[in-house]
Every structure is written in C-alpha cells, then in structure tokens.
Design a protein around this motif. Structure first.
Motif, PDB file in Angstrom:
ATOM      1  N   VAL A 161       0.889  -1.153   0.000  1.00  0.00           N
ATOM      2  CA  VAL A 161       0.000   0.000   0.000  1.00  0.00           C
ATOM      3  C   VAL A 161       0.932   1.209   0.000  1.00  0.00           C
ATOM      4  O   VAL A 161       1.580   1.508   0.997  1.00  0.00           O
ATOM      5  N   ARG A 197       1.526   4.900 -11.487  1.00  0.00           N
ATOM      6  CA  ARG A 197       1.320   3.459 -11.332  1.00  0.00           C
ATOM      7  C   ARG A 197       2.491   2.659 -11.929  1.00  0.00           C
ATOM      8  O   ARG A 197       2.958   1.696 -11.322  1.00  0.00           O
ATOM      9  N   GLU A 246      -1.509  -1.373  -4.181  1.00  0.00           N
ATOM     10  CA  GLU A 246      -2.511  -0.341  -4.379  1.00  0.00           C
ATOM     11  C   GLU A 246      -1.850   0.989  -4.071  1.00  0.00           C
ATOM     12  O   GLU A 246      -0.894   1.065  -3.298  1.00  0.00           O
TER      13      GLU A 246
END
Length: 138
Positions: A94, A102, A134
């Motif tokens: 995370v 990304r 993520e």
C-alpha cells in the motif's frame, strides 16, 4: 555480516546484530516459551517485508515520486511437515503519495523482487513469492 544468538531461558533467545542492535525471540507457551517476542520465522517475514519496502521507497524517491508512506502486508503459508519452510508468500504493498505514477510503483516492486531484495529472492527458492499493490493518494 555477523550475528550472535544467546539462549536466555526455556525457548527464549536474544539475537544481536553486527550493527549493535538486539531483539528478543521466544516461543509460544505451548512450546515452552513465555511469548516474550516474535518467533524466528516471524522475524524472517518482517525482515523480508522491510527489505523490499526499503527498496521500493528508495527507488520511488530516486524516481522523484512524492511518496509519503509504504506499508507491506504479508500473508504466508508454511509446509505442514518439518522442515516447515515457507511455501507461499504474498506481499501486498500500500503505497501512499501525491500523484504517484502506477508504472513507477509497479517497476519499483518488480526491481525489488527480481534484483535487489536479497531476503525475498532467497525465500523464493522454497516459496512462491507473489506481489500486488494499491496506490493511495495522500
């Protein structure tokens, strides 16, 4: 690299690192311990998580990404019989930051997994190591 492990009592040990740090490791009461510290295999997992998180943070900073946090949640499976080696390890990253790309986060995790993280690469000799991630804006 050197380390020293000193038996304290029952199944409790103190591990001392070459850099001068110490950690208590212990077993569960069912195994004769007093639950004073993490188990040695838990130490392997947190060491692996810290190793790969270090890589990811460093790579993203070098890539001028505005990273503000990185958490690695690890799930693992072990063999049912001795030696109870890790058979599966999944690392979920995370990564928090401002306008993180990304592709750069994915690249940092891949570089750590394939090239830099000695711990996860070593454990990958007995375990299937997988990753996902993520991104949190913040």
């Amino acid at each position: 690299m050197k380390a020293r492990i000193k038996w304290v009592e029952e199944v409790s040990f103190i591990g001392e690192t070459e850099s001068g740090h110490a950690v208590v490791m212990d077993g569960p009461p069912a195994g004769g311990g007093r639950n004073l510290g993490p188990r040695p295999m838990e130490m392997l997992l947190i060491g692996t998580g810290a190793c790969t998180a270090y890589d990811v943070v460093t790579i993203l900073k070098k890539g001028r990404q505005q990273i503000s946090d990185c958490v690695v949640d690890i799930q693992s499976d072990r063999a049912e019989t001795d030696p109870k080696v890790f058979t599966k390890i999944h690392l979920h990253f995370v990564v928090t930051g401002k306008d993180l790309k990304r592709e750069q986060v994915e690249r940092a995790i891949k570089l750590s997994a394939d090239k830099y993280c000695s711990a996860s690469i070593m454990l990958g000799k007995t375990a299937k190591v997988t990753h996902d991630f993520e991104i949190v804006e913040g």
